[in-house]
Design an enzyme around this catalytic site. Structure first.
Site, mmCIF file in Angstrom:
data_model
loop_
_atom_site.group_PDB
_atom_site.id
_atom_site.type_symbol
_atom_site.label_atom_id
_atom_site.label_comp_id
_atom_site.label_asym_id
_atom_site.label_seq_id
_atom_site.Cartn_x
_atom_site.Cartn_y
_atom_site.Cartn_z
ATOM 1 C CG ASP A 182 -27.581 55.521 -23.706
ATOM 2 O OD1 ASP A 182 -27.790 57.077 -22.705
ATOM 3 O OD2 ASP A 182 -27.394 54.693 -22.955
ATOM 4 C CB CYS A 225 -27.599 52.228 -15.806
ATOM 5 S SG CYS A 225 -27.808 53.296 -16.807
ATOM 6 N N GLY A 226 -24.535 53.689 -16.398
ATOM 7 C CA GLY A 226 -23.829 54.830 -15.994
ATOM 8 C C GLY A 226 -24.523 56.420 -16.158
ATOM 9 C CG HIS A 227 -28.029 57.611 -17.928
ATOM 10 N ND1 HIS A 227 -28.770 56.071 -18.008
ATOM 11 C CD2 HIS A 227 -29.620 58.070 -17.403
ATOM 12 C CE1 HIS A 227 -29.933 55.967 -18.099
ATOM 13 N NE2 HIS A 227 -30.053 57.324 -18.092
ATOM 14 N N GLY A 282 -22.866 55.716 -20.107
ATOM 15 C CA GLY A 282 -22.154 55.366 -19.743
ATOM 16 C C GLY A 282 -20.743 54.257 -18.970
ATOM 17 C CB SER A 283 -22.303 50.748 -18.134
ATOM 18 O OG SER A 283 -23.168 50.886 -19.688
#
Length: 366
Positions: free
Chosen positions: A281, A118-120, A286-287
């Site tokens: 989202d 999870c990028g965020h 991010g991903s």
């Protein structure tokens, strides 16, 4: 009690809950958001750390263990009435067995279960790690924070002024790659579409909303969600996925609908990510940015260190992304991607559960 609570609040102190017998200890969280996407940080869960210490579980194995034995924590904090359909969480895992050569480890929680990346959350947890003392010696003006995720170790780079963290935060991904391009998929209700499948710590299907008769910027969110979910289910049935290291990671997390602007441009490109069980989202994902950059690089649409800006169609928030170096991941030609965004604190919370509450572990309203 009401008067006492009011008096405490008036004095600038948080009101206390009324005294009662609670069989379970309260759950403490730190509340954050990145580009509008919430992150409920659980600073620690002793049951998870005990499992790692006693059994030497890898983070992927711990992910399975927590899902099997501690899922009530996810449901209690992510689902209503404490959470909502768009809530997202991160369980911070400490201890040498889980962390290894990283500063901290994390499991990612959403409405339907557990993600691999999870990028965020990484952007937010980079700040959290510095501000809550999880990095031994932060350096000015920027500190690297190594975070072990189920998909592997990523490194966040966090501004640090000697007292507190700041923005923007950026991270370097695990090797990201194009799993497949121009894949024909038959989507019930929409006919045949062509998708790309990219990996940025987890797998996504990508296609322009136009293929579905929609506009990612102006169509109703409900229509975008329904169409994206139909694509996800169709891809799952028609295109088997393979991960170079673990079949635990070989699953399609969701579908990202784009404005079709994949060729390099200084102008932002807009997308919406629909993941898990129709969860939307609020940020550019991010991903997803990682996977989309990998696809664009694979197709020759961008070069190393060419930055692109990605806009969320839900909030208008922005991330930037660029491929920073080539890599090899199994049989795939991959790239390490840098993603940058802003994460902010919104508060802290103390959640309790009364044993006689029939909804103490939450409910999922759909």
């Amino acid at each position: 009690m009401a008067a006492e609570a009011a008096g405490a609040a008036d004095a600038g102190r948080a009101p206390r809950l009324p005294p009662r017998w609670l069989q379970a200890p309260p759950l403490l969280t730190v509340e954050m958001h990145t580009g509008g996407e919430p992150l409920r940080v659980i600073p620690r869960l002793e049951a998870a750390e005990a499992a790692v210490a006693s059994s030497g579980l890898s983070l992927l194995a711990l992910r399975r263990h927590v899902a099997a034995t501690q899922d009530h924590v996810r449901r209690a904090l992510v689902h209503e009435p404490r959470g909502h359909r768009g809530m997202y969480g991160a369980l911070v895992v400490r201890g040498e067995a889980a962390v290894g050569d990283a500063d901290l480890a994390a499991l990612f929680l959403h409405g339907a279960g557990y993600s691999a990346m999870c990028g965020h959350a990484v952007l937010a947890l980079g700040r959290f790690a510095l501000d809550y003392g999880l990095v031994a010696a932060p350096r000015c003006p920027e500190t690297p924070v190594r975070l072990r995720c189920p998909c592997g170790v990523v490194t966040a780079f966090v501004p640090w002024d000697g007292r507190r963290s700041g923005n923007p935060v950026r991270f370097h991904s695990v090797p990201a790659f194009a799993a497949a391009t121009d894949v024909p998929i038959d989507v019930p209700g929409h006919g045949k579409v062509v998708v790309d499948i990219g990996y940025g710590g987890t797998f996504y299907a990508f296609l322009s909303a136009e293929q579905l008769g929609l506009d990612v910027c102006s169509s109703k969110t409900r229509d975008l969600v329904s169409a994206a979910s139909a694509v996800t289910e169709a891809v799952k049935k028609q295109f088997p996925l393979h991960h170079p290291e673990s079949e635990d990671l070989a699953f399609l997390y969701g579908t990202i609908l784009t404005d079709g602007k994949d060729a390099f441009s200084e102008e932002p490109t807009t997308n919406i990510c629909v993941f898990a069980d129709e969860q939307v989202d609020r940020c550019p994902t991010g991903s997803g940015v990682t996977a989309r950059i990998a696809l664009q690089y694979h197709k020759g649409l961008i070069q190393l260190n060419q930055s692109r800006t990605f806009r969320s169609s839900t909030t208008g928030s922005l991330f930037t992304g660029k491929a920073v170096k080539e890599a090899k991941f199994g049989d795939y030609n991959a790239v390490v991607v840098e993603v940058s965004g802003e994460a902010f604190y919104t508060g802290t919370a103390t959640f309790t559960m009364e044993e006689e509450d029939p909804l103490k572990y939450g409910f999922f309203f759909k």
